[in-house]
Enzyme design. Structure first.
Site, short mmCIF file in Angstrom:
data_model
loop_
_atom_site.label_atom_id
_atom_site.label_comp_id
_atom_site.label_asym_id
_atom_site.label_seq_id
_atom_site.Cartn_x
_atom_site.Cartn_y
_atom_site.Cartn_z
N ASP A 94 0.86 -1.17 0.00
CA ASP A 94 0.00 0.00 0.00
C ASP A 94 0.91 1.23 0.00
O ASP A 94 2.07 1.15 0.38
CB ASP A 94 -0.94 -0.02 1.22
CG ASP A 94 -2.09 0.98 1.06
OD1 ASP A 94 -2.81 1.20 2.02
OD2 ASP A 94 -2.23 1.55 -0.05
N SER A 95 0.32 2.37 -0.42
CA SER A 95 1.16 3.53 -0.77
C SER A 95 1.50 4.44 0.41
O SER A 95 2.31 5.35 0.27
CB SER A 95 0.41 4.37 -1.81
OG SER A 95 -0.90 4.66 -1.31
N GLY A 96 0.86 4.23 1.55
CA GLY A 96 1.16 5.05 2.71
C GLY A 96 0.12 6.11 2.98
O GLY A 96 0.02 6.62 4.09
N GLY A 97 -0.70 6.44 1.97
CA GLY A 97 -1.69 7.48 2.14
C GLY A 97 -2.66 7.16 3.27
O GLY A 97 -2.87 7.93 4.19
N PHE A 98 -3.21 5.97 3.20
CA PHE A 98 -4.24 5.57 4.18
C PHE A 98 -3.71 5.68 5.60
O PHE A 98 -4.37 6.22 6.48
CB PHE A 98 -4.65 4.12 3.89
CG PHE A 98 -5.70 3.58 4.82
CD1 PHE A 98 -5.36 2.71 5.84
CD2 PHE A 98 -7.02 3.95 4.66
CE1 PHE A 98 -6.33 2.19 6.69
CE2 PHE A 98 -8.00 3.43 5.49
CZ PHE A 98 -7.65 2.56 6.51
N ASP A 148 -2.68 8.07 -2.59
CA ASP A 148 -4.03 8.63 -2.67
C ASP A 148 -4.46 9.17 -1.32
O ASP A 148 -3.81 8.90 -0.30
CB ASP A 148 -5.02 7.52 -3.09
CG ASP A 148 -5.11 6.42 -2.03
OD1 ASP A 148 -6.21 5.86 -1.83
OD2 ASP A 148 -4.09 6.14 -1.37
N GLN A 190 -11.40 6.80 -5.83
CA GLN A 190 -11.99 7.43 -4.66
C GLN A 190 -13.37 7.99 -5.02
O GLN A 190 -14.08 7.38 -5.82
CB GLN A 190 -11.04 8.52 -4.11
CG GLN A 190 -9.74 7.96 -3.51
CD GLN A 190 -9.95 7.13 -2.25
OE1 GLN A 190 -11.01 7.19 -1.61
NE2 GLN A 190 -8.96 6.32 -1.90
N GLY A 217 -11.44 4.09 -0.36
CA GLY A 217 -12.43 4.94 0.30
C GLY A 217 -13.66 4.20 0.78
O GLY A 217 -14.70 4.81 1.08
N ASP A 267 -7.96 -7.70 1.18
CA ASP A 267 -7.00 -7.78 2.29
C ASP A 267 -7.68 -7.31 3.56
O ASP A 267 -8.55 -6.42 3.50
CB ASP A 267 -5.78 -6.88 2.02
CG ASP A 267 -6.02 -5.49 2.59
OD1 ASP A 267 -6.62 -4.68 1.88
OD2 ASP A 267 -5.67 -5.26 3.77
N CYS A 305 -10.50 -29.22 8.68
CA CYS A 305 -9.45 -28.23 8.33
C CYS A 305 -8.10 -28.95 8.30
O CYS A 305 -7.81 -29.78 9.15
CB CYS A 305 -9.42 -27.10 9.36
SG CYS A 305 -8.11 -25.88 9.03
N CYS A 307 -5.12 -27.42 8.46
CA CYS A 307 -4.03 -26.55 8.90
C CYS A 307 -3.21 -27.22 9.99
O CYS A 307 -3.62 -28.22 10.60
CB CYS A 307 -4.58 -25.20 9.39
SG CYS A 307 -5.13 -25.21 11.11
N CYS A 310 -5.06 -27.61 13.37
CA CYS A 310 -6.13 -28.62 13.40
C CYS A 310 -5.60 -30.03 13.23
O CYS A 310 -6.22 -31.00 13.69
CB CYS A 310 -7.16 -28.31 12.32
SG CYS A 310 -8.09 -26.80 12.68
N HIS A 336 -4.51 -21.05 11.73
CA HIS A 336 -5.83 -21.59 11.38
C HIS A 336 -6.68 -20.55 10.63
O HIS A 336 -7.26 -20.84 9.58
CB HIS A 336 -6.59 -22.07 12.62
CG HIS A 336 -8.02 -22.39 12.31
ND1 HIS A 336 -8.41 -23.55 11.67
CD2 HIS A 336 -9.15 -21.65 12.48
CE1 HIS A 336 -9.71 -23.53 11.47
NE2 HIS A 336 -10.19 -22.39 11.95
C1 LIG Z 1 -3.94 -3.94 6.13
N1 LIG Z 1 -4.80 -3.18 5.22
C2 LIG Z 1 -5.94 -2.62 5.95
C3 LIG Z 1 -3.93 -2.15 4.66
C4 LIG Z 1 -4.01 -2.10 3.18
S1 LIG Z 1 -5.48 -1.50 2.61
C5 LIG Z 1 -5.57 0.10 3.40
C6 LIG Z 1 -6.80 0.81 2.93
C7 LIG Z 1 -8.01 0.46 3.46
C8 LIG Z 1 -9.18 1.12 3.05
N2 LIG Z 1 -10.38 0.78 3.59
C9 LIG Z 1 -9.14 2.15 2.08
C10 LIG Z 1 -7.90 2.51 1.52
C11 LIG Z 1 -7.77 3.57 0.54
O1 LIG Z 1 -8.76 4.23 0.12
N3 LIG Z 1 -6.53 3.86 0.06
C12 LIG Z 1 -5.44 3.18 0.48
N4 LIG Z 1 -4.23 3.52 -0.04
N5 LIG Z 1 -5.48 2.18 1.39
C13 LIG Z 1 -6.70 1.84 1.93
ZN LIG Z 2 -7.41 -25.26 11.07
#
Ligand SMILES: CN(C)CCSCc1cc(N)cc2c(=O)[nH]c(N)nc12
Ligand SMILES: [Zn+2]
Length: 373
Positions: A94-98, A148, A190, A217, A267, A305, A307, A310, A336
């Site tokens: 991820d880019s760091g914005g969030f 973003d 967005q 978003g 994720d 399961c 894993c 289990c 698990h």
């Molecule tokens: C572990 N994850 C929660 C981290 C990766 S996903 C983080 C993440 C979550 C959500 N809900 C929205 C956004 C978004 O709009 N932009 C970015 N860059 N990341 C986002």
């Molecule tokens: Zn399991």
């Protein structure tokens, strides 16, 4: 040949659900897929070998955290994130914005980028499209997310409009400096909870022709019905020949609904976070392992399961470990829960291929009971 390509295997005739394969420089993986989260270059308590054993084809890591600690220069010196953490599968960063925007008032946004204070030592830091791309090129992740702004919820129309327009300009700046032929840059849609802004964001990003698109978003505190409404509106306008990633989602019910709307990649910290809270995920809901009902329950967490937890241990033993605050108990629950999600996505993908996704969805939601048991 682009670094990231999408191969459609089967489109569900009745919904947006689809099964495919995503090809990356570090291997190919089937979709729909759930990506284990390794924010600080480790999936908490789980080794790379265990990640491979559970069938993980791609994991997530994070620009913000690795930029602050240990710094991307060190990771570059180590030969990149794959070598640094000894993971040879695919990586998405991820880019760091969030993460910066989650800091609330500790940050200042301008057209140039974002100034903020490190949550580690309080020092002043700056992230921008250019810095984020430099960090992600140092890390060498296969899939790079554009820098973003994740618009908070709720947000007024004028703020959402101005922020989305800036995210588009930031995406263009990312594209201009992302020069690595081995990495694929995904644009992030967005637009807040405004359909016209989402449409504009999609159109402007698709114009830049990214190898994949994320729906950003969402999963930011809005009601699930609103998330699905925005998702439905957004995904139908995205190219069918490119991967779609719904960021930060989610719980099993949201995974099923996201797949129904045509999402390929997900994720969420949910499986490892609830594991660390002593909870196991199963097809019939969550098991709160501290509960007395498991005291002398010598069955595995989940019948069927495969894993490590289990195959080798009982609910009674894991309950004991959790109550005794033994780290091994949380590790077993993480193994698990992550394997459960891999199995869950595999079953869902098979149902799409065999044209019975509608039945899969109804059965799952009818039995879905994620209230803690
Ligand atoms: C572990 N994850 C929660 C981290 C990766 S996903 C983080 C993440 C979550 C959500 N809900 C929205 C956004 C978004 O709009 N932009 C970015 N860059 N990341 C986002
Ligand atoms: Zn399991």
């Amino acid at each position: 040949m682009p670094a990231i390509t999408y191969e459609l295997i089967k489109q569900d005739p009745a919904t947006g659900a689809r099964a495919g394969i995503i090809h990356t420089p570090h291997g190919s993986f089937p979709t729909p897929i759930f990506m284990p989260v390794g924010t600080q270059a480790s999936v908490k308590g789980v080794s790379p070998e265990e990640l491979h054993d559970m069938g993980a084809g791609i994991i997530l890591s994070n620009t913000y955290h690795l930029f602050l600690r240990p710094g991307s220069d060190l990771v570059r010196e180590a030969g990149g994130l794959h070598k640094f953490m000894n993971w040879d599968g695919a990586i998405l960063t991820d880019s760091g914005g969030f993460q910066v925007f989650s800091l609330g008032d500790l940050r200042k946004i301008t057209e140039e980028g974002v100034t903020f204070r490190s949550h580690i030592d309080g020092s002043k830091k700056f992230l921008s499209p250019e810095v984020s791309m430099k960090v992600q090129m140092d890390l060498g992740s296969d899939i790079v997310m554009a820098f973003d702004e994740c618009i908070p919820y709720p947000a007024d129309y004028d703020y959402a409009k101005a922020s989305t327009a800036r995210t588009t300009r930031w995406a263009q700046r990312c594209k201009e400096v992302m020069t690595s032929p081995h990495q694929g840059l995904f644009g992030i849609v967005q637009g807040g909870m405004y359909k016209d802004l989402r449409t504009r964001s999609v159109n402007e990003l698709v114009e830049m022709d990214f190898p994949g698109y994320a729906v950003g978003g969402l999963s930011v505190g809005e009601p699930k019905e609103l998330m699905y409404e925005m998702l439905d509106h957004t995904v139908e306008q995205l190219p069918k020949d490119k991967p779609r990633y719904l960021m930060g989602v989610g719980t099993p019910d949201c995974l099923v609904e996201g797949v129904m709307h045509g999402i390929d990649m997900f994720d969420c910290v949910f499986p490892t976070r609830v594991a660390r809270n002593g909870t196991a995920m199963t097809w019939n809901g969550r098991l709160v392992m501290k509960n007395a009902e498991f005291t002398s329950d010598f069955r595995p967490l989940e019948e069927g399961c495969d894993c490590y937890a289990c195959r080798n241990f009982s609910r009674a033993y894991i309950r004991h470990l959790v109550r005794a605050n033994e780290i091994f108990g949380l590790r077993l629950l993480s193994l698990h829960n992550l394997r459960f999600l891999q199995r869950f996505m595999h079953e869902m993908r098979q149902s799409i291929i065999e044209e019975r996704f509608g039945e899969f969805r109804r059965n799952f939601l009818d039995n879905y009971n994620y209230g803690a048991k």
